[in-house]
Design an enzyme around this catalytic site. Structure first.
Site, PDB file in Angstrom:
ATOM      1  N   GLY A 191      56.950  -4.968  14.455  1.00  0.00           N
ATOM      2  CA  GLY A 191      55.527  -5.307  14.099  1.00  0.00           C
ATOM      3  C   GLY A 191      55.123  -4.814  12.773  1.00  0.00           C
ATOM      4  CG  ASP A 214      61.289 -14.514   2.887  1.00  0.00           C
ATOM      5  OD1 ASP A 214      61.250 -15.758   2.568  1.00  0.00           O
ATOM      6  OD2 ASP A 214      61.220 -13.952   3.516  1.00  0.00           O
ATOM      7  N   GLY A 259      62.434  -7.998  15.053  1.00  0.00           N
ATOM      8  CA  GLY A 259      62.764  -6.927  13.781  1.00  0.00           C
ATOM      9  C   GLY A 259      61.378  -5.722  14.503  1.00  0.00           C
TER      10      GLY A 259
END
Length: 881
Positions: A239, A365, A237
């Site tokens: 950096g 997450d 996706g």
């Protein structure tokens, strides 16, 4: 872990490729379209290949065109490409369905391969230019992710790269076969496929592509108020970069998002998630437990979020540095000190999460890499791209699998589940992942933690209750009901593992017989010793299992008609399959298979044991002596000669292993050739071979370093390795065999220091090559001392990894996301290791049988505990496991 996650989509228990027969995997309309007259179609699991059946063949390499497309534009791009290429006789391939395209563009996908929906193969540079010009018009408006390995043509979905058309292979830096192209001298060299555009040095960029390269190079960070200093992390996706604000000099973190790339389970791209993270950070502004949002901008279509740099280390790194069980000298005081730190750290993380919930935010997450801890003790949570509003009571779409809440949790309960997993993870760092397959394992883990650390049992019970949920129900197959290493007699443990392995067999499939590592889906991987059927059948045979005749037939039938590109080596390829067929009384087929191998260009291979000349030579020595065929012994002598020519001196290797340097160790380093030289010496008595073995051993010792606990381990610069494949105990095994023939004080000292890693009480994985089973096997095969308790202790340590499967005992594979039955990473390897330690039949690793005899007992004289054919005799154990 990223490369493993796509193989978790097809099955709950095992790594597998997505079944090509599933409707949703071949749902692009072109799949059902009839093959044009005069054309051929070939299929793989993910690609559909089309090309004219007659006419001039394509060159072996050249400039290829890739078409990128998002899901919404994929069908249009496919139709336009078909309608353009077919009338002109231009070969192409495409991904076969939406699910495959989603997988290739996921956040965890390879950055170099991501974005490619279609590949077109122009015959020459003139056709390349014409196809690009025409398709650029036909595909106007189609959007897709930028293909990082390629050069973009204008600003549309077309990209170009120079590389191989035909699948050709050459020997890479580690002696293994890699995809290849031909250089200006006609030599095959690696076809490097990275995540940046590069042209081979002997190839000129076509003139018409010059402006496009200039346009690519014109996009720079010059003019921004931020200077990029280093890369912290890459994903498909985008950096994460460490930078500095030029205006005030403060250090900052810049997060990049690429449009249409890094998709999550519901198809959101990285840009969508980054803008969402910006909104969440705005909601959390002012909290000390999150980084401050500083800026948001776009550059060359990429989006960037700028946030406060928190000068701390991820909790995962702190855990690795402090975890006491990895040290051979760990005592009760160290365990108590670590327990205090771990419980205090968990309390701080709980407090941080509670502050988020008070702002109506669910983190979503939570895992150790997303928790920063500063030297001053500040806890800061990072990476909010999947955070949610608590009021929505929703689930996350992208999360670490070890901490991902089950479907029955939503809202703040998602974070509470992750906090419970984190508490266990702090004491059992590897073992929360298997809860994905069998959540009741958590009860067993809590008991093992309480047995090892001075953790209040009430604290563990609370975490267990949270993980199991309000209505956990009975455990249908409790781990504790299984015969476990350290708690049951060896025959019971052995038979339980036999049950699990045999229950997993899939003889109706052509690509594999037993489920194992994802490497089995590479060419020939379903056959070989390391990851395929041969290794499983070897372990079963060595431990006396009754296997179905059809299993050996499955292996022989497919090995004798190998697919193009199937490797030749011992653990990776066909020589190992031949060794196992011979072990299973199928010598004629084994010799036929070796004949196939000897007709190949095998001398070009590297020298290592896993895939190269030393493994091949050991197999040829074994079969040559067993059969008396001079052609085999002559070929074996040639492998010894080639390994000797290529060895060099003790100092002719770098002091670091891996990375840009050749690897050390038994499977990939100089210890493999050393083992070959030792076996050759045992047959000839030529002392020069012992000298060669000593030089090879010294090369591997040069790449070792002492750890703080005094153990000697392979040095990779950023970590030390203790394992069988390229770590301490593999080298130690070869030294032990050398010392059986010639005393050497320095080698004896090195052997003892290499062996010291076996006193460690923690290994992340259970497997033979890179886990605890390899330590058990090494101790049992050559490193165990009289009265040594370490073998039993390491065998008992396998309880941490034990899992139930179909009424039997199984173990997780590499990355721990799924079970594995294979030899290198899974249950078969654990089976062989325990057999080597506790079975009177004395199973062993190939070529580590009694010194002076080939592995398997095939030479004159039969080792104790084996019948006249060299098979182990089933008997009662010497001791409990």
């Amino acid at each position: 872990m990223d490369e493993y996650e796509p193989y978790c989509l097809a099955d709950l228990f095992f790594y597998d490729k997505l079944d090509q027969q599933q409707t949703d995997l071949s749902d692009f309309s072109l799949v059902a379209r009839p093959v044009p007259t005069g054309w051929e179609r070939h299929e793989s699991d993910t690609w559909m290949y089309y090309g004219p059946a007659e006419g001039e063949p394509l060159p072996g390499q050249g400039w290829k065109i890739h078409v990128s497309a998002r899901l919404d534009d994929a069908e249009r791009a496919l139709r336009a490409t078909w309608e353009y290429c077919v009338p002109r006789g231009i070969s192409f391939k495409y991904l076969r369905g939406q699910a495959t395209l989603l997988m290739y563009n996921a956040k965890t996908a390879s950055r170099g391969a991501s974005g490619k929906l279609i590949t077109i193969y122009p015959r020459d540079e003139n056709e390349l230019e014409l196809v690009l010009k025409d398709l650029n018009e036909l595909l106007a408006g189609v959007q897709g992710p930028y293909i990082l390995s390629d050069l973009r043509y204008f600003d549309g979905p077309l990209f170009v790269r120079y590389g191989g058309f035909a699948e050709r292979r050459c020997v890479g830096k580690d002696g293994e076969l890699v995809l290849a192209i031909e250089n200006e001298h006609g030599e095959l060299v690696p076809d490097v496929r990275g995540s940046t555009f590069a042209v081979p040095e002997w190839i000129s960029l076509p003139e018409f592509l010059g402006p496009h390269l200039a346009a690519r190079n014109a996009v720079t960070t010059t003019g921004l108020p931020y200077r990029i200093e280093s890369v912290l992390h890459f994903s498909n996706g985008g950096g994460v970069y460490l930078g500095r604000d030029e205006r005030g000099g403060e250090r900052v973190v810049l997060k990049e998002a690429r449009p249409h790339a890094g998709l999550d389970a519901v198809g959101r791209d990285a840009v969508t998630r980054l803008t969402h993270e910006r909104d969440i950070l705005e909601r959390l502004a002012g909290l000390d437990v999150v980084p401050a949002l500083l800026d948001y901008f776009t550059l060359g279509e990429h989006h960037f979020l700028v946030e406060e740099f928190v000068d701390g280390n991820p909790l995962q790194r702190r855990l690795v540095q402090r975890f006491p069980l990895t040290r051979a000298d760990c005592g009760e005081e160290e365990l108590a000190d670590y327990t205090r730190w771990a419980l205090d750290t968990h309390r701080k993380v709980e407090d941080a999460v509670r502050l988020l919930h008070e702002r109506d935010v669910v983190f979503g997450d939570l895992h150790p890499d997303n928790i920063l801890i500063t030297d001053e003790g500040r806890v800061c949570l990072i990476d909010f791209e999947v955070a949610m509003r608590a009021a929505d009571n929703a689930r996350t779409t992208l999360a670490n699998p070890a901490y991902s809440a089950p479907r029955d949790r939503g809202g703040v309960d998602v974070d509470r589940y992750a906090l419970a997993c984190l508490k266990l993870c702090l004491f059992a760092p590897q073992t929360t992942i298997p809860l994905l397959m069998h959540r009741p394992k958590v009860t067993h883990l809590a008991a093992l933690i309480a047995e090892t650390f001075p953790v209040p049992r009430a604290s563990l019970d609370e975490a267990v209750a949270t993980i199991l949920g309000p209505e956990p129900g009975p455990d249908p197959s409790p781990v504790t009901a299984l015969p476990l290493p350290g708690a049951a007699p060896w025959p019971d443990v052995r038979d339980a593992m036999h049950r699990a392995v045999l229950a997993a067999a899939t003889p109706g499939r052509d690509d594999r017989l037993f489920p194992g590592d994802v490497a089995q889906f590479a060419t020939g991987g379903g056959l070989n010793i390391a990851y395929g059927a041969a290794g499983v059948l070897y372990a079963l045979a060595e431990t006396g299992a009754e296997t179905a005749p059809e299993h050996a037939g499955w292996l022989a039938e497919r090995a004798l008609r190998p697919a193009a590109g199937t490797p030749l080596g011992f653990y990776e390829g066909l020589h190992g399959v031949a060794y196992v067929l011979d072990r299973m009384d199928r010598r004629a087929e084994a010799l036929d298979l070796v004949g196939i191998c000897l007709r190949e260009d095998w001398e070009r291979l590297g020298t290592n044991l896993f895939s190269g000349l030393s493994g091949i030579g050991l197999n040829l020595l074994h079969l040559g002596e067993a059969t008396g065929e001079s052609a085999l012994t002559d070929a074996a002598a040639r492998t010894v000669e080639l390994c000797a020519e290529r060895l060099g001196g003790p100092d002719d290797v770098p002091e670091l292993s891996g990375g840009d340097n050749p690897r050390a160790g038994l499977m990939y380093g100089s210890s493999g050739p050393a083992l070959l030289f030792l076996h050759a010496y045992e047959r000839s008595g030529d002392a020069a071979l012992l000298d060669l073995a000593a030089d090879a051993i010294r090369q591997d010792l040069r790449r070792c370093k002492h750890a703080e606990d005094g153990s000697l381990q392979v040095n990779q610069g950023w970590r030390l390795l203790p394992y069988l494949d390229e770590g301490s105990v593999g080298i130690g095994l070869v030294i032990a065999r050398y010392l059986a023939h010639r005393p050497d004080e320095a080698f004896a000292r090195a052997r003892d220091e290499l062996r010291r890693v076996a006193a460690s009480r923690f290994f992340v994985q259970s497997g033979l090559f890179t886990g605890r089973a390899g330590i058990v096997a090494a101790l049992a095969t050559g490193l165990r001392e009289p009265g040594d308790p370490l073998t039993g202790e390491q065998a008992r340590g396998l309880r941490w990894h034990a899992m139930p499967y179909e009424g039997g005992l199984a173990f997780t594979g590499d990355q721990l996301l799924r079970l594995s039955m294979d030899f290198a990473t899974g249950t078969a390897g654990v089976l062989l290791a325990l057999g080597a330690a506790f079975d009177e039949g004395s199973p062993s690793l190939p070529f580590f049988g009694p010194s002076g005899a080939a592995a398997g007992g095939a030479l004159a004289g039969t080792p104790a505990g084996r019948d006249r054919a060299g098979r182990p005799v089933r008997s009662e154990p010497r001791k409990e496991v």
